[in-house]
Design an enzyme around this catalytic site. Structure first.
Site, short mmCIF file in Angstrom:
data_model
loop_
_atom_site.label_atom_id
_atom_site.label_comp_id
_atom_site.label_asym_id
_atom_site.label_seq_id
_atom_site.Cartn_x
_atom_site.Cartn_y
_atom_site.Cartn_z
N ASP A 37 8.76 13.22 -1.67
CA ASP A 37 9.44 13.92 -0.57
C ASP A 37 9.90 15.31 -1.03
O ASP A 37 10.21 15.50 -2.21
CB ASP A 37 10.64 13.09 -0.10
CG ASP A 37 11.12 13.50 1.27
OD1 ASP A 37 10.43 14.29 1.94
OD2 ASP A 37 12.20 13.03 1.68
N ASN A 85 4.00 10.16 10.34
CA ASN A 85 3.64 11.55 10.04
C ASN A 85 2.69 12.17 11.07
O ASN A 85 2.53 13.40 11.13
CB ASN A 85 3.01 11.67 8.64
CG ASN A 85 4.02 11.55 7.52
OD1 ASN A 85 3.70 11.14 6.40
ND2 ASN A 85 5.28 11.92 7.79
N GLU A 224 14.09 -1.63 -8.65
CA GLU A 224 15.17 -0.69 -8.98
C GLU A 224 14.86 0.62 -8.27
O GLU A 224 13.69 1.00 -8.14
CB GLU A 224 15.24 -0.46 -10.50
CG GLU A 224 15.54 -1.70 -11.31
CD GLU A 224 16.93 -2.27 -11.02
OE1 GLU A 224 17.85 -1.49 -10.72
OE2 GLU A 224 17.08 -3.50 -11.09
C1 FPP Z 1 6.69 14.62 2.20
O1 FPP Z 1 7.26 15.91 2.10
C2 FPP Z 1 5.27 14.67 1.75
C3 FPP Z 1 4.19 14.29 2.52
C4 FPP Z 1 4.33 13.81 3.90
C5 FPP Z 1 2.80 14.41 2.02
C6 FPP Z 1 2.61 14.04 0.59
C7 FPP Z 1 1.21 14.30 0.21
C8 FPP Z 1 0.82 14.83 -0.96
C9 FPP Z 1 1.72 15.19 -2.06
C10 FPP Z 1 -0.65 15.03 -1.20
C11 FPP Z 1 -1.24 13.77 -1.80
C12 FPP Z 1 -2.70 13.90 -1.95
C13 FPP Z 1 -3.55 12.86 -2.17
C14 FPP Z 1 -4.99 13.11 -2.25
C15 FPP Z 1 -3.09 11.47 -2.29
P1 FPP Z 1 7.84 16.59 3.41
O2 FPP Z 1 6.75 17.38 4.05
O3 FPP Z 1 8.44 15.54 4.29
O4 FPP Z 1 8.94 17.53 2.82
P2 FPP Z 1 10.31 17.97 3.53
O5 FPP Z 1 11.14 16.71 3.67
O6 FPP Z 1 10.90 18.94 2.57
O7 FPP Z 1 9.95 18.58 4.85
#
Ligand code: FPP
Length: 267
Positions: A37, A85, A224
């Site tokens: 996150d 999402n 945990e």
């Molecule tokens: C949450 O941060 C993150 C996500 C919804 C996407 C996570 C995906 C990746 C890191 C890419 C993974 C790639 C592969 C190929 C598995 P957010 O957007 O909710 O952040 P915020 O809370 O600061 O808005």
């Protein structure tokens, strides 16, 4: 327990890194789960579009997967895209789908070389056709690998997973394959998407949020929890070491009593 084959790499910069001195190699988690996150906030802090945070998040994920593999952790499960999402702006959703495709295509050979077994957990049916093809290819081509099991939760929701498991059990009962009274925790767990893995010992959530957010609701029963203020793209080797030190400092009781506190008192 199955002895996992550790990662190898042809790139000298990515050679096996030994378990750091601060960690007890005997008490590493068998299964690590991560709620990645803070990508959007990471980008905002730098005046960049939100999606650049996701791009940077991939690098943090690659580092974490390699370290977990090198340190003998049996499974890594990450929350890449939740059922909720889809409600993000279309541009961001499209970017994420393209990012998953590009990363899979680019990294598949290395995953194979490093003996990673990759699986995608969730309802994959609404994903773009190209992504579904790449997921199928990556899953098939790594299915016999003996290294870390890397679960990517994609269009995943914990409640949905539980409902589907209940439906499968109900159908088996209707077909006469199963007696309702014989449905126990093992029978239920066997219908989950993580049926082949032990439950996570440790769940990490980055960016300081203190929620489970519909992630692995059944499987995290005794995990945990480590919360770090670090935003996901900044999560690095040191952050992982801190999480593992925190984990190794806990006394896991699984609802029972600790050895010292169960001693006999004379009346
Ligand atoms: C949450 O941060 C993150 C996500 C919804 C996407 C996570 C995906 C990746 C890191 C890419 C993974 C790639 C592969 C190929 C598995 P957010 O957007 O909710 O952040 P915020 O809370 O600061 O808005």
């Amino acid at each position: 327990m199955v002895k996992r084959q550790l990662a190898i790499s042809s790139d000298p910069a990515k050679l096996i890194s030994p378990i750091p001195m601060q960690l007890d190699p005997v008490r590493m988690p068998d299964h690590l789960a991560i709620i990645m996150d803070g990508n959007g906030r990471w980008a905002k802090k730098r005046g960049l579009p939100r999606v650049m945070g996701h791009k940077a998040g991939v690098e943090a994920l690659k580092t974490t997967l390699r370290l977990a593999s090198n340190w003998g952790i049996g499974a890594l499960t990450v929350y890449a895209f939740s059922t909720e999402n889809w409600s993000r702006p279309g541009e961001e959703v499209n970017f994420l789908m393209s990012l998953f495709e590009n990363v899979l295509q680019r990294e598949l050979n290395l995953l194979k070389l490093e003996q990673v077994k990759i699986s995608f957990i969730g309802d994959l049916s609404p994903l773009p056709i190209r992504l579904k093809g790449l997921i199928k290819e990556a899953t098939e081509q790594t299915s016999a690998n003996k290294g870390i099991h890397f679960n990517v939760c994609t269009n995943y929701g914990g409640r949905r997973e539980l409902v589907l498991a209940a439906q499968k059990l109900a159908k088996r009962c209707i077909n006469g394959e199963l007696e309702p009274d014989l449905i126990d925790e093992n029978a239920f767990a066997a219908e989950l998407l993580t049926a082949n893995d032990v439950d996570p010992d440790l769940v990490i959530r980055t960016s300081g949020e203190r929620r489970i957010s519909n992630f692995l609701l059944w499987q995290l029963a005794y995990a945990e929890i480590h919360i770090t203020e670090t935003l996901w793209p900044d999560f690095n080797e040191n952050a992982l070491i801190q999480a593992l030190i925190d984990y190794q400092s806990r006394r896991r009781r699984f609802g029972g009593l600790e050895a010292e506190s169960s001693k006999h008192y004379e009346i």
